[in-house]
Design an enzyme around this catalytic site. Sequence first.
Site, PDB file in Angstrom:
ATOM      1  CB  CYS A 153      13.104   8.711   8.649  1.00 44.52           C
ATOM      2  SG  CYS A 153      14.062   7.632   7.602  1.00 44.52           S
ATOM      3  CD  GLU A 185      12.950   3.979   8.757  1.00 44.58           C
ATOM      4  OE1 GLU A 185      12.892   4.897   9.621  1.00 44.58           O
ATOM      5  OE2 GLU A 185      13.068   4.184   7.552  1.00 44.58           O
ATOM      6  CE  LYS A 239      -2.460   3.263   2.458  1.00 44.32           C
ATOM      7  NZ  LYS A 239      -1.894   4.281   1.570  1.00 44.32           N
ATOM      8  CD  GLU A 270      10.216  12.571  11.681  1.00 44.19           C
ATOM      9  OE1 GLU A 270       9.118  12.001  11.829  1.00 44.19           O
ATOM     10  OE2 GLU A 270      11.198  12.016  11.158  1.00 44.19           O
TER      11      GLU A 270
END
Length: 495
Positions: free
Chosen positions: A287, A253, A178, A388
């Site tokens: 990331c 992750e 997906k 973040e």
Amino acid sequence: MENLKKYQMYIGGEWVDAASGDYFETDNPYTGRPWGLIPRGGQQDVDSAVNAAHRTLNSVEWRGMTASKRGQLLRALGDMLGEHAPHLAEIEVRDNGKLYAEMSQQTEYLRQWYYYFGGLADKIEGAVIPIDKADNFTFTQYEPLGVIAAIIPWNSPLFLAAWKIAPALAAGNTLVIKPSEFTSASMLEFAKIFEKVGLPAGVLNVVTGFGVEVGAPLAVHPLVAKVAFTGSETTGKRIYATAAEGLKKVSLELGGKSANMVFEDAHLDNAVKGVISGIFAACGQTCVAGSRLLVQRSIHDNFVHKLVDLARTARLGDPMLSTTQLGPVTNRPQLSKILDYIGIAKQEGAEAVIGGKQPKEASLQAGWFVEPTIFIGIANSMRIAREEVFGPVLSVIPFDDEEEAVALANDSNYGLAAGLWTSDYRRALRLPSQLQVGTVWVNTYRAMSYMAPFGGYKQSGIGKESGQDMIKDYLQKKTVWMSTQEEVPNPFIIR
Ligand code: ADP
């Protein structure tokens, strides 16, 4: 109405519309306009795809294929991806706005995951156990887990998908993928290439749509054995919770707030480049972005000055042009999130020495641009240093000595990566083991390879991707006991 390219999903080796017949638009971040139509999948499409993957998993065609043949087909896929790398890069840029210069390298490099794991496919060996019980022959063998759900984010779709697809197929699993609703097209283009390789239909399926409509039912589907996820911490935790209900395996992750640490003994011009590439490459939408710069106080002002000088030269513009150094951010919600964080940092008392707003140039008004931004006056306790942002926003935090630098780097919920700039080899050897992160880069930043395990400590995730060990994360071990006795002994005693 513009002429939008209409895509279909890939399920069980067929190209299909969503069961609902609905579509959603996918946008070009540079023009701010839609360019394609993506099928809006739902529960029914997820069921079809998982059932197709499950049927193929147990088919003679797939189960009966030798590991060597699987490997050979994966290497053939790698070759074909290499041939189509420029086209795939164009699609990625159109959908996520990252620089063609970077995406073309990435799509070119992609094939290595298929070569490497294709090569590993027939090198997975069980063992004969020198068992302590007489008259027994006992051995182990590795078997695939089953149907793998791979849920992919928008920042590097084909790259992050390869980290999952290559080992999962090398290990003999089947997959339902997906992609992100913001960047679905490249995975569908990938499937067009994949189908030419000659792997059995249903080995790889792609269902497009929104997180709650496709991702959520996929992650809880009873026939899914493992969810391999890259994305936000919030979604990752949700997936982990739902996976627990079905005792599914997961790899997660997630995010990061990585520290790039510059010591006074560093080669400063190299460190400046490393810090800039750590936060402004891909517009900070990685990331591993080195979003916290920890800089020794003795060089703070000089270093910030050099950073600003280089950041000022960054050319914003069309991501397809080789002269562009910073493209737009990938989607409208992300643009708002970055601007919100810039506002939060200012409210917290941070000072933007460069950037801190959207650019004013007329040519950049249609796209979703943010100026490269550097904040000073940051304390590690501020939200801008803890959360973040996923954008071109750097927070500069001074430190006095090594001990303080390590403490600041580790004072984060995340633990994805860290950078270390120093000319002292003793420090370079000493520090990596003190940093609570999955990857440490010394005098470099953002280097990655199919051979090198990658994954986070702490809230940055669970499990690793890449590197030869991790193929075992897509396998389960079975122990087989065989008696060599002629007669079954006393049945009332367990042996
Ligand atoms: P990002 O900020 O990187 O888009 P997300 O975690 O929102 O991070 O998205 C990563 C992937 O997870 C996307 O493919 C998205 O559609 C999917 N996703 C979002 N919400 C869910 C959910 N509740 N369950 C499963 N997948 C989801």
